[in-house]
Design a protein around this motif. Structure first.
Motif, PDB file in Angstrom:
ATOM      1  N   ASP A 317     107.505   2.082 -64.424  1.00 37.59           N
ATOM      2  CA  ASP A 317     107.031   0.715 -64.245  1.00 37.59           C
ATOM      3  C   ASP A 317     107.251   0.327 -62.788  1.00 37.59           C
ATOM      4  O   ASP A 317     108.340  -0.130 -62.424  1.00 37.59           O
ATOM      5  CB  ASP A 317     107.789  -0.244 -65.164  1.00 37.59           C
ATOM      6  CG  ASP A 317     107.327  -1.688 -64.997  1.00 37.59           C
ATOM      7  OD1 ASP A 317     106.307  -1.911 -64.309  1.00 37.59           O
ATOM      8  OD2 ASP A 317     107.991  -2.583 -65.552  1.00 37.59           O
ATOM      9  N   PRO A 318     106.256   0.515 -61.929  1.00 40.55           N
ATOM     10  CA  PRO A 318     106.441   0.189 -60.511  1.00 40.55           C
ATOM     11  C   PRO A 318     106.832  -1.265 -60.274  1.00 40.55           C
ATOM     12  O   PRO A 318     107.435  -1.590 -59.239  1.00 40.55           O
ATOM     13  CB  PRO A 318     105.071   0.503 -59.891  1.00 40.55           C
ATOM     14  CG  PRO A 318     104.404   1.415 -60.850  1.00 40.55           C
ATOM     15  CD  PRO A 318     104.917   1.043 -62.211  1.00 40.55           C
ATOM     16  N   ALA A 319     106.521  -2.143 -61.241  1.00 39.85           N
ATOM     17  CA  ALA A 319     106.914  -3.546 -61.092  1.00 39.85           C
ATOM     18  C   ALA A 319     108.428  -3.688 -61.001  1.00 39.85           C
ATOM     19  O   ALA A 319     108.929  -4.648 -60.397  1.00 39.85           O
ATOM     20  CB  ALA A 319     106.372  -4.373 -62.258  1.00 39.85           C
ATOM     21  N   ALA A 320     109.171  -2.730 -61.581  1.00 42.87           N
ATOM     22  CA  ALA A 320     110.632  -2.770 -61.482  1.00 42.87           C
ATOM     23  C   ALA A 320     111.078  -2.539 -60.044  1.00 42.87           C
ATOM     24  O   ALA A 320     112.075  -3.122 -59.594  1.00 42.87           O
ATOM     25  CB  ALA A 320     111.251  -1.729 -62.409  1.00 42.87           C
ATOM     26  N   LYS A 322     109.165  -3.324 -57.382  1.00 42.80           N
ATOM     27  CA  LYS A 322     108.763  -4.522 -56.655  1.00 42.80           C
ATOM     28  C   LYS A 322     109.718  -5.681 -56.923  1.00 42.80           C
ATOM     29  O   LYS A 322     110.061  -6.444 -56.012  1.00 42.80           O
ATOM     30  CB  LYS A 322     107.337  -4.914 -57.037  1.00 42.80           C
ATOM     31  CG  LYS A 322     106.764  -6.022 -56.165  1.00 42.80           C
ATOM     32  CD  LYS A 322     105.282  -6.228 -56.433  1.00 42.80           C
ATOM     33  CE  LYS A 322     104.706  -7.278 -55.491  1.00 42.80           C
ATOM     34  NZ  LYS A 322     103.248  -7.479 -55.729  1.00 42.80           N
ATOM     35  N   SER A 323     110.172  -5.804 -58.159  1.00 39.90           N
ATOM     36  CA  SER A 323     111.125  -6.870 -58.487  1.00 39.90           C
ATOM     37  C   SER A 323     112.415  -6.712 -57.701  1.00 39.90           C
ATOM     38  O   SER A 323     113.031  -7.701 -57.279  1.00 39.90           O
ATOM     39  CB  SER A 323     111.420  -6.860 -59.986  1.00 39.90           C
ATOM     40  OG  SER A 323     112.366  -7.848 -60.330  1.00 39.90           O
ATOM     41  N   HIS A 326     110.928  -6.629 -53.322  1.00 43.91           N
ATOM     42  CA  HIS A 326     109.939  -7.499 -52.690  1.00 43.91           C
ATOM     43  C   HIS A 326     110.606  -8.688 -52.011  1.00 43.91           C
ATOM     44  O   HIS A 326     111.460  -9.361 -52.581  1.00 43.91           O
ATOM     45  CB  HIS A 326     108.953  -8.012 -53.743  1.00 43.91           C
ATOM     46  CG  HIS A 326     107.982  -9.015 -53.207  1.00 43.91           C
ATOM     47  ND1 HIS A 326     107.018  -8.706 -52.281  1.00 43.91           N
ATOM     48  CD2 HIS A 326     107.839 -10.347 -53.479  1.00 43.91           C
ATOM     49  CE1 HIS A 326     106.314  -9.783 -52.003  1.00 43.91           C
ATOM     50  NE2 HIS A 326     106.787 -10.800 -52.710  1.00 43.91           N
ATOM     51  N   ASP A 339      94.753  -8.294 -55.126  1.00 44.04           N
ATOM     52  CA  ASP A 339      95.204  -8.018 -56.491  1.00 44.04           C
ATOM     53  C   ASP A 339      95.351  -6.538 -56.784  1.00 44.04           C
ATOM     54  O   ASP A 339      96.241  -6.136 -57.526  1.00 44.04           O
ATOM     55  CB  ASP A 339      94.226  -8.648 -57.495  1.00 44.04           C
ATOM     56  CG  ASP A 339      94.288 -10.167 -57.489  1.00 44.04           C
ATOM     57  OD1 ASP A 339      95.297 -10.702 -56.987  1.00 44.04           O
ATOM     58  OD2 ASP A 339      93.329 -10.801 -57.967  1.00 44.04           O
ATOM     59  N   GLU A 340      94.479  -5.696 -56.249  1.00 43.82           N
ATOM     60  CA  GLU A 340      94.526  -4.267 -56.532  1.00 43.82           C
ATOM     61  C   GLU A 340      95.093  -3.467 -55.369  1.00 43.82           C
ATOM     62  O   GLU A 340      95.038  -2.235 -55.384  1.00 43.82           O
ATOM     63  CB  GLU A 340      93.126  -3.762 -56.892  1.00 43.82           C
ATOM     64  CG  GLU A 340      92.586  -4.379 -58.181  1.00 43.82           C
ATOM     65  CD  GLU A 340      91.257  -3.778 -58.585  1.00 43.82           C
ATOM     66  OE1 GLU A 340      90.845  -2.780 -57.981  1.00 43.82           O
ATOM     67  OE2 GLU A 340      90.633  -4.319 -59.514  1.00 43.82           O
ATOM     68  N   VAL A 342      98.216  -2.451 -52.478  1.00 47.01           N
ATOM     69  CA  VAL A 342      99.652  -2.181 -52.530  1.00 47.01           C
ATOM     70  C   VAL A 342     100.237  -2.260 -51.132  1.00 47.01           C
ATOM     71  O   VAL A 342      99.756  -1.591 -50.204  1.00 47.01           O
ATOM     72  CB  VAL A 342      99.925  -0.779 -53.126  1.00 47.01           C
ATOM     73  CG1 VAL A 342     101.401  -0.442 -53.007  1.00 47.01           C
ATOM     74  CG2 VAL A 342      99.467  -0.716 -54.572  1.00 47.01           C
ATOM     75  N   ASP A 346     106.880  -3.449 -50.256  1.00 46.61           N
ATOM     76  CA  ASP A 346     107.394  -4.230 -51.383  1.00 46.61           C
ATOM     77  C   ASP A 346     108.113  -3.370 -52.424  1.00 46.61           C
ATOM     78  O   ASP A 346     108.711  -3.901 -53.363  1.00 46.61           O
ATOM     79  CB  ASP A 346     106.245  -4.965 -52.086  1.00 46.61           C
ATOM     80  CG  ASP A 346     105.631  -6.045 -51.225  1.00 46.61           C
ATOM     81  OD1 ASP A 346     106.306  -6.509 -50.291  1.00 46.61           O
ATOM     82  OD2 ASP A 346     104.470  -6.419 -51.487  1.00 46.61           O
ATOM     83  N   TYR A 347     108.048  -2.040 -52.273  1.00 42.88           N
ATOM     84  CA  TYR A 347     108.549  -1.149 -53.320  1.00 42.88           C
ATOM     85  C   TYR A 347     109.748  -0.313 -52.880  1.00 42.88           C
ATOM     86  O   TYR A 347     110.224   0.524 -53.639  1.00 42.88           O
ATOM     87  CB  TYR A 347     107.416  -0.223 -53.784  1.00 42.88           C
ATOM     88  CG  TYR A 347     106.331  -0.972 -54.505  1.00 42.88           C
ATOM     89  CD1 TYR A 347     106.303  -1.051 -55.887  1.00 42.88           C
ATOM     90  CD2 TYR A 347     105.346  -1.644 -53.791  1.00 42.88           C
ATOM     91  CE1 TYR A 347     105.318  -1.772 -56.556  1.00 42.88           C
ATOM     92  CE2 TYR A 347     104.354  -2.372 -54.439  1.00 42.88           C
ATOM     93  CZ  TYR A 347     104.347  -2.434 -55.819  1.00 42.88           C
ATOM     94  OH  TYR A 347     103.376  -3.153 -56.466  1.00 42.88           O
TER      95      TYR A 347
END
Length: 477
Positions: A317-320, A322-323, A326, A339-340, A342, A346-347
């Protein structure tokens, strides 16, 4: 009115071409003559200071010109190093880049891409996303898995621990002192260091024993987690290995993944070099369970044959990521991604980062996977060939069978059984082999015994090289 001003740092086109040709000649001649060179030439610090440090102890106001400076490098610096691409460099886990990957690195450096944010390097960043998805496919991880390329496995390990910590704690700082993670005695040192750097208390970094095949097992983790929960600690992360540096061992990843699922623990797999075994016929079976990891470390600068520095962190989960990483200062508002798109900044921990994907992409696109796969399979077999030679000799002993291109063994004459005497003997053997300049091998400890360690990851290495090495081992005691 024309602008006729020329910066004193500018170099005209013909001079650029001449300088590039000189460097190209040095590099290509070096690589073409590897077999004729010693594997390693080294200097003591006093020798290095006398040879190198006295040339320009104070930065000069006026330069000596490119040719003279390059000549100083060629004479005083470039010879004194270990030649990892050398066919008889069989120590550690080496980097043996293909020539197209070297050219990819040159392109990335020459164009000087700023790969931290999308609007500044959309082409190179799309290339990185493509390479990351190659890796995802090779490991069988689900769609959506992604991450970023890093300087190496150590950096990737640190980012994984930080992401796992953030996923568990978020903004609740009261949990930090109780966070506890689990790994094995065979894990890479970068894993424990990453925990320290991420603020995990040293007493809460559990380094667990392994089984007879040097693998971390799920029951050892389960027992440690249960004890820590009773003690009021907060288990949050398990780091398994898929190809340990010592012996090439692969932990019991499927069972550990089951445990992590039941216990709500983040599973990180350190597959810095072992991940690329996934390209081989047996690789998916050997690496079973890695596709279930929350994060995985890979090092293309090891077994994908590209130059330093090139590691990778993949996250289910790349959002983890970024959280955890970021941050959006005002001076970056002009490069906010769509939106699409990267922003790799941020990662992970780097804003300024260069385009590491070019060397991977150019090598794979040049050769295709078939010859790369063939070389990985070949070097795995070379370690097994070395093991056969060891087992033929009554005075040699296998300490850890060949796994993923790594073999651990020692000299063990029939009339010597004292542990200290055997250790001292093998230390001398290791030193004598490396002093010849013909080979470079490394050493380690296996079950407390001093071990000679051979890593056959070099695609230039032949069976004849292994034959010569084993002959030299026999002559060294």
């Amino acid at each position: 009115m024309s602008d006729s001003w020329v910066s004193p740092l500018e170099v005209d086109l013909e001079t650029k071409r001449a300088m590039a040709a000189r460097v190209s000649e040095l590099v290509t001649t070096h690589l073409a003559s590897l077999r004729d060179q010693p594997v390693r030439m080294t200097l003591s610090r006093p020798e290095a200071k006398r040879l190198v440090g006295t040339v320009a102890p104070i930065a000069p106001e006026q330069g000596i010109g490119f040719e003279a400076a390059l000549a100083e490098l060629a004479e005083r610096v470039l010879p004194y190093h270990a030649r990892e691409p050398h066919p008889r460099f069989l120590g550690y886990v080496p980097s043996i880049p293909t020539f197209p990957s070297v050219m990819g690195d040159w392109l990335a450096t020459g164009y000087n891409f700023f790969a931290g944010v999308w609007p500044i390097a959309s082409g190179p960043n799309e290339l990185e996303l493509t390479v990351l998805d190659w890796f995802r496919q090779w490991l069988g991880m689900p769609n959506g898995t992604s991450g970023l390329l890093t300087s190496g496995g150590s950096t990737a390990a640190l980012m994984a621990v930080v992401a796992a910590r953030h996923a568990r704690v978020a903004d609740d700082a009261t949990l930090l002192p109780r966070l506890t993670m689990y790994t094995s005695t065979q894990a890479h040192s970068a894993v424990v260091r990453a925990a320290w750097m991420a603020g995990i208390s040293r007493e809460n970094v559990r380094v667990l024993p392994v089984d007879g095949a040097w693998r971390l097992r799920a029951d050892a983790v389960r027992n440690a987690v249960a004890a820590d929960r009773v003690a009021g600690r907060v288990p949050f992360l398990v780091v398994a290995s898929a190809g340990t540096t010592n012996t090439g061992a692969i932990d019991d990843v499927p069972a550990i993944a089951d445990l992590c699922g039941r216990e709500s623990l983040w599973l990180h797999v350190d597959a810095a070099y072992g991940a690329f075994a996934a390209l081989t016929a047996r690789g998916p079976e050997l690496l079973q369970g890695i596709e279930r990891a929350d994060s995985v470390v890979l090092d293309p600068h090891k077994w994908l044959y590209v130059p330093f520095e090139c590691g990778c962190l993949l996250a289910r989960d790349p959002a983890a990521l970024k959280s955890a990483f970021h941050i959006f200062p005002e001076y970056l508002k002009d490069v906010a991604p769509g939106d699409e798109e990267v922003n790799f900044a941020d990662y992970g921990e780097q804003l300024t980062r260069y385009a590491r994907a070019l060397k991977i992409w150019l090598s794979v696109r040049t050769f295709g996977l078939a010859p790369i796969r063939a070389m990985i399979e070949r070097v795995i077999e070379l370690a097994k060939y070395a093991e056969v030679l060891v087992r033929r000799e009554s005075a040699l002993e296998v300490l850890a069978p060949a796994q993923l291109g790594i073999l651990c063994f020692r000299a063990h004459p029939g009339d010597v059984d004292d542990a200290a005497t055997l250790d001292a003997l093998n230390e001398r053997v290791n030193a004598r082999i490396n002093e010849t300049g013909r080979f470079l091998i490394s050493s380690t400890k296996v079950n407390g015994a001093f071990s000679l360690r051979v890593c056959t990851h070099n695609w230039r290495t032949s069976e004849r090289d292994i034959d010569e090495l084993m002959g030299l081992v026999r002559e060294s005691f």
